[in-house]
Design an enzyme around this catalytic site. Structure first.
Site, mmCIF file in Angstrom:
data_model
loop_
_atom_site.group_PDB
_atom_site.id
_atom_site.type_symbol
_atom_site.label_atom_id
_atom_site.label_comp_id
_atom_site.label_asym_id
_atom_site.label_seq_id
_atom_site.Cartn_x
_atom_site.Cartn_y
_atom_site.Cartn_z
ATOM 1 C CG PHE A 22 -13.227 1.891 6.951
ATOM 2 C CD1 PHE A 22 -12.736 0.874 5.837
ATOM 3 C CD2 PHE A 22 -13.777 1.289 7.847
ATOM 4 C CE1 PHE A 22 -13.107 -0.410 5.309
ATOM 5 C CE2 PHE A 22 -14.678 -0.429 7.115
ATOM 6 C CZ PHE A 22 -13.695 -1.054 6.539
ATOM 7 C CE LYS A 79 -3.590 -2.302 2.468
ATOM 8 N NZ LYS A 79 -4.691 -2.374 2.924
ATOM 9 C CD GLU A 103 -8.872 -8.944 -3.839
ATOM 10 O OE1 GLU A 103 -9.885 -8.480 -2.873
ATOM 11 O OE2 GLU A 103 -7.441 -9.528 -3.365
ATOM 12 C CG HIS A 132 -5.390 -6.254 -0.412
ATOM 13 N ND1 HIS A 132 -6.495 -6.685 0.290
ATOM 14 C CD2 HIS A 132 -5.850 -7.221 -1.690
ATOM 15 C CE1 HIS A 132 -7.496 -7.418 -0.886
ATOM 16 N NE2 HIS A 132 -6.565 -7.770 -1.239
ATOM 17 C CB THR A 150 -7.580 -5.512 10.019
ATOM 18 O OG1 THR A 150 -8.198 -7.061 9.173
ATOM 19 C CG2 THR A 150 -8.098 -4.522 9.283
ATOM 20 C CE1 TYR A 181 -9.378 -3.188 0.315
ATOM 21 C CE2 TYR A 181 -8.616 -1.411 -0.662
ATOM 22 C CZ TYR A 181 -8.290 -2.560 0.096
ATOM 23 O OH TYR A 181 -7.048 -2.456 0.661
HETATM 24 P P1 ATP Z 1 -7.381 -5.990 3.110
HETATM 25 O O1 ATP Z 1 -8.643 -6.338 2.002
HETATM 26 O O2 ATP Z 1 -6.309 -4.726 2.850
HETATM 27 O O3 ATP Z 1 -6.702 -7.328 3.158
HETATM 28 P P2 ATP Z 1 -7.934 -6.725 5.394
HETATM 29 O O4 ATP Z 1 -8.978 -8.576 4.495
HETATM 30 O O5 ATP Z 1 -7.190 -7.059 6.413
HETATM 31 O O6 ATP Z 1 -7.237 -6.140 4.442
HETATM 32 P P3 ATP Z 1 -10.749 -5.706 5.542
HETATM 33 O O7 ATP Z 1 -12.012 -5.863 6.405
HETATM 34 O O8 ATP Z 1 -11.077 -6.185 3.517
HETATM 35 O O9 ATP Z 1 -9.690 -5.399 6.107
HETATM 36 O O10 ATP Z 1 -10.690 -4.134 5.324
HETATM 37 C C1 ATP Z 1 -9.733 -3.527 4.023
HETATM 38 C C2 ATP Z 1 -9.133 -2.407 4.685
HETATM 39 O O11 ATP Z 1 -10.169 -1.760 4.784
HETATM 40 C C3 ATP Z 1 -8.269 -2.397 5.350
HETATM 41 O O12 ATP Z 1 -6.808 -3.146 5.615
HETATM 42 C C4 ATP Z 1 -7.412 -1.315 6.246
HETATM 43 O O13 ATP Z 1 -6.772 -0.209 5.389
HETATM 44 C C5 ATP Z 1 -9.016 -0.837 6.074
HETATM 45 N N1 ATP Z 1 -9.846 -0.616 7.042
HETATM 46 C C6 ATP Z 1 -10.471 -1.396 7.755
HETATM 47 N N2 ATP Z 1 -11.092 -1.028 9.449
HETATM 48 C C7 ATP Z 1 -10.808 0.275 9.060
HETATM 49 C C8 ATP Z 1 -11.641 0.788 10.087
HETATM 50 N N3 ATP Z 1 -12.094 0.533 10.964
HETATM 51 N N4 ATP Z 1 -11.503 1.673 9.982
HETATM 52 C C9 ATP Z 1 -10.115 2.572 8.984
HETATM 53 N N5 ATP Z 1 -9.746 1.676 8.071
HETATM 54 C C10 ATP Z 1 -10.090 0.586 8.391
HETATM 55 MG MG MG Z 2 -10.043 -7.643 3.284
#
Ligand code: ATP
Ligand code: MG
Length: 140
Positions: free
Chosen positions: A59, A11, A128, A117, A93, A51
């Protein structure tokens, strides 16, 4: 033992701090092979499409702004049980909850700027990978 492919993004917080090599060193040390790679600066529509599953989350706008704040490196990783292996290596996360030794524990700045990610299932990985790479760009 199943050979799988998963999708990875380094990222903007990683490219800003010049940490792409350090993170890929951990990825390769975990026996994941980088079989496709390119550096991109995502447009807002691209980030919003990628996304899209999070479109209703509070968020979402901040996340898309962050993901377009600088270059990213998109990659395809191949290895045994690659989806789960890479998720385990990434850590939780929220870096505050990530286990020692994980990428997010060592490098993430915050729950949003969390460095990497990784696809959350084989099905998501296939979608993806297709979003960013043609078959010709993947060299296993
Ligand atoms: P990724 O999809 O990026 O691999 P992840 O699967 O661990 O991460 P997701 O729940 O899919 O987490 O969320 C996608 C992305 O959104 C996170 O990686 C983070 O950058 C952001 N994100 C998730 N939760 C929050 C939050 N509560 N506040 C701010 N940003 C968040
Ligand atoms: Mg994710």
């Amino acid at each position: 033992m199943v050979l799988e492919r998963t999708f990875s993004i380094l990222k903007p917080d990683v490219t800003r701090r010049n940490l792409t090599g350090k993170i890929n060193e951990k990825i390769e040390a975990a026996s994941l092979r980088i079989i496709a790679q390119k550096r991109l600066w995502l447009t807002l529509p691209q980030a919003e499409a990628f996304y899209g599953v999070h479109a209703t989350r509070s968020f979402f706008n901040d996340l898309c702004a962050f993901m377009t704040s600088g270059p990213v490196v998109v990659q395809v990783l191949e290895g045994e049980n690659a989806v789960v292996a890479y998720r385990d290596l990434m850590g939780a996360t929220n870096p505050a909850n990530a286990n020692p030794g994980t990428i997010r524990k060592e490098f993430a700045e915050s729950i949003e700027a969390n460095s990497v990610h990784g696809s959350d299932s084989l099905e998501t990985a296939a979608l993806e990978i297709k979003f960013f790479f043609s078959d010709l760009e993947i060299v296993g």
